[in-house]
Design a protein around this motif. Sequence first.
Motif, PDB file in Angstrom:
ATOM      1  N   GLU A 274      -4.615  -6.610   1.163  1.00 55.28           N
ATOM      2  CA  GLU A 274      -4.014  -5.284   1.027  1.00 55.28           C
ATOM      3  C   GLU A 274      -4.973  -4.159   1.393  1.00 55.28           C
ATOM      4  O   GLU A 274      -4.553  -3.102   1.857  1.00 55.28           O
ATOM      5  CB  GLU A 274      -3.525  -5.076  -0.424  1.00 55.28           C
ATOM      6  CG  GLU A 274      -2.400  -6.011  -0.833  1.00 55.28           C
ATOM      7  CD  GLU A 274      -1.072  -5.649  -0.188  1.00 55.28           C
ATOM      8  OE1 GLU A 274      -0.996  -4.607   0.461  1.00 55.28           O
ATOM      9  OE2 GLU A 274      -0.122  -6.448  -0.324  1.00 55.28           O
ATOM     10  N   THR A 275      -6.277  -4.370   1.195  1.00 50.45           N
ATOM     11  CA  THR A 275      -7.245  -3.313   1.455  1.00 50.45           C
ATOM     12  C   THR A 275      -8.314  -3.801   2.426  1.00 50.45           C
ATOM     13  O   THR A 275      -8.459  -5.009   2.654  1.00 50.45           O
ATOM     14  CB  THR A 275      -7.943  -2.877   0.154  1.00 50.45           C
ATOM     15  OG1 THR A 275      -8.761  -3.958  -0.323  1.00 50.45           O
ATOM     16  CG2 THR A 275      -6.920  -2.506  -0.920  1.00 50.45           C
ATOM     17  N   GLU A 276      -9.080  -2.849   2.964  1.00 50.69           N
ATOM     18  CA  GLU A 276     -10.165  -3.219   3.869  1.00 50.69           C
ATOM     19  C   GLU A 276     -11.192  -4.090   3.158  1.00 50.69           C
ATOM     20  O   GLU A 276     -11.719  -5.049   3.736  1.00 50.69           O
ATOM     21  CB  GLU A 276     -10.838  -1.959   4.420  1.00 50.69           C
ATOM     22  CG  GLU A 276      -9.986  -1.189   5.408  1.00 50.69           C
ATOM     23  CD  GLU A 276     -10.747  -0.013   6.013  1.00 50.69           C
ATOM     24  OE1 GLU A 276     -11.981   0.051   5.804  1.00 50.69           O
ATOM     25  OE2 GLU A 276     -10.115   0.816   6.677  1.00 50.69           O
ATOM     26  N   ASP A 277     -11.499  -3.770   1.912  1.00 54.04           N
ATOM     27  CA  ASP A 277     -12.481  -4.556   1.163  1.00 54.04           C
ATOM     28  C   ASP A 277     -11.989  -5.985   0.938  1.00 54.04           C
ATOM     29  O   ASP A 277     -12.772  -6.946   1.023  1.00 54.04           O
ATOM     30  CB  ASP A 277     -12.775  -3.885  -0.186  1.00 54.04           C
ATOM     31  CG  ASP A 277     -13.616  -2.626  -0.031  1.00 54.04           C
ATOM     32  OD1 ASP A 277     -14.226  -2.461   1.057  1.00 54.04           O
ATOM     33  OD2 ASP A 277     -13.643  -1.809  -0.963  1.00 54.04           O
ATOM     34  N   GLN A 278     -10.690  -6.126   0.644  1.00 60.41           N
ATOM     35  CA  GLN A 278     -10.138  -7.467   0.467  1.00 60.41           C
ATOM     36  C   GLN A 278     -10.241  -8.277   1.763  1.00 60.41           C
ATOM     37  O   GLN A 278     -10.579  -9.462   1.750  1.00 60.41           O
ATOM     38  CB  GLN A 278      -8.671  -7.386   0.023  1.00 60.41           C
ATOM     39  CG  GLN A 278      -8.466  -7.021  -1.432  1.00 60.41           C
ATOM     40  CD  GLN A 278      -6.988  -6.960  -1.780  1.00 60.41           C
ATOM     41  OE1 GLN A 278      -6.198  -6.312  -1.087  1.00 60.41           O
ATOM     42  NE2 GLN A 278      -6.601  -7.648  -2.850  1.00 60.41           N
TER      43      GLN A 278
ATOM     44  N   ARG B 258      -6.309  -7.428   8.732  1.00 57.88           N
ATOM     45  CA  ARG B 258      -5.401  -6.359   8.277  1.00 57.88           C
ATOM     46  C   ARG B 258      -4.225  -6.215   9.226  1.00 57.88           C
ATOM     47  O   ARG B 258      -3.067  -6.088   8.795  1.00 57.88           O
ATOM     48  CB  ARG B 258      -6.182  -5.034   8.209  1.00 57.88           C
ATOM     49  CG  ARG B 258      -5.453  -3.955   7.454  1.00 57.88           C
ATOM     50  CD  ARG B 258      -5.540  -4.179   5.941  1.00 57.88           C
ATOM     51  NE  ARG B 258      -4.647  -3.277   5.235  1.00 57.88           N
ATOM     52  CZ  ARG B 258      -3.406  -3.601   4.875  1.00 57.88           C
ATOM     53  NH1 ARG B 258      -2.925  -4.782   5.145  1.00 57.88           N
ATOM     54  NH2 ARG B 258      -2.664  -2.745   4.217  1.00 57.88           N
TER      55      ARG B 258
END
Length: 614
Positions: free
Chosen positions: A475-479, A513
């Motif tokens: 869901e996020t860039e970090d994930q 992503r």
Amino acid sequence: MTAPISTNAPNGTTNGAFSGVSLNDLPKTNTFTSNLPSDSAFKTPSISHKAPRDGLGPRIVKGALYTYVRPEKADEPELLSVSPAAMHDIGMKKAEDETEGFKQFAAGNKIFWDEKTEEGVYPWAQCYGAISLFETTNPTTSARYELQVKGAGRTPYSRFADGKAVLRSSIREYVVSEALNGLHIPSTRALSLTLLPKSRVVRERLEPGAIVVRFAQSWLRIGTYDILRARGDRNLIRQLSDYVAENVYAGWSSLPSAFNASKSPSVASVPKDTIQGSAETEENRYTRLYRAIVRRNALTVAAWQACGFMNGVLNTDNTSLLGLSLDFGPFAFLDNFDPSYTPNHDDHMLRYSYKNQPSVIWWNLVRLGESMGELIGAGSKVDDETFISKGVTEDFAPELIKRAETLIQNIGEEYKAVFMTEYKRLMRARLGLKSEQDSDFDDLFSELLDTLEAAELDFNHFFRRLSSLRPSDLETEDQCKAKAPIFFHKEGVPSTATLNEEAARERMGKWLRIWAERVKKDWGTNPVGQEEREKEMKGVNPKFVPRSWILDEIIRKVEFEGEREVLTRVMRMATNPFQERWADGNDKEAIAEEERWCGDVPREGRGMQCSCSS
């Protein structure tokens, strides 16, 4: 549902209630020898059978497409392994391979011709082929297969070779033939592997001999045409073309014209306006035969590219008229993605590298076009008596040449379109996509391959591991960056890579992503939909492929350590490559071997190369 990695090629597996028959009851035919001219020196099976076996060796054979020749006798053969999938597809019953008759057949010691009555099917050899024993037709699929014994001795077509095969290369061909079929890639097949302990064969070293019983719907190659063209044998080229259309393909009426590209579901988007209806593009049935051969090969090389497979010697004699993967010398599956990798250690110019496979196949197909050029270029005059008997007149030559060149060039555009359509279909399946978007090629396909190359990541491992990821994990860039290392080697990103580990995390994270958003568009966010996508992806992305380092390990165990059961284990995996596990749950040693073979490739085992010897 996403489409499986398949090319609609004639590799059908039998299903249903048919349980098979014995080897003796298997129907045996000789369509090849019944329809094509034989070697005049051994015109009949009886003449060949009465000749000394050592008198059937290398020499120039003209005006013929085969010679009657029996296998050399094998002393004390040991049947090492049999492919259950091949037994099933040919139509033989279970446990038939345990009979003495089968073992002698697998060694080339049993032929199916009676010397007294001169009835049955007598073995034959053709140029570039091994010794064929008979043809048989599977009663369920109606597929006709020609069975050969490779390594059973010299024939007139052996040139300066000994007609033998060594155990090392025989193991490689045995495993990869069935592995490609397991991946639904058109391929010749392998039924059995037999060791010849009394036979010592000189290659790079003195090696034990072996025989592979292999089978295919046709063993004819582009090289078959090359020889006839070099000799100016125009009549035999025509006869061969008629045979291919009527007996290898499903008849003249089945062959595609330029205006029915949608006949094959996987090439439905091929442009229909690639051929114009002018005198220069007037088509006859031989043009349609050429187109069929071109399309089959385009589909197969697209499957190679999508699965990361390479044939390290793609000469015209290793290019099938039916679009089958054929004759396995220095082959390999990609480890780290490297477009310039070639499995052939003598291929210093990288002619047969991964990135060059499609262009080399087309080069070979142009050579076929040149061999068939007179037939293609003749247009509507192809059946005129004067043309058939006397050939091309001086007045007609310019028109014929122009038409042939134009048609070959136009069919070349079809080759590109069929290849690209099929390649994109297969890559969408590998990435779990149901729909097609124009941006996919650049944003997903190209960017992924560039990233795999820059970070030196494993090609097939990537797709299998991607199968288990879900958009909710990304869901996020970090994930996304946090998930990137699941694609890295155990030691991380190699120090030789263009990207360092942090840059690789960043770049792979960005790609993940984009992929996650595309997957959500096709499958939604419902967990049930994502479970179905994961199942679909694992059904086209193999957990196991027979990499070079694994084959070297198997060869060492069989040849030097006397192990036999390892062949059964690897064949079980090769013929069912999409499973999670193959061994019995209590067999911890076999499970550990499977996980090692399916795991990270050892550093010293990546990008291995080998020779052409067999």
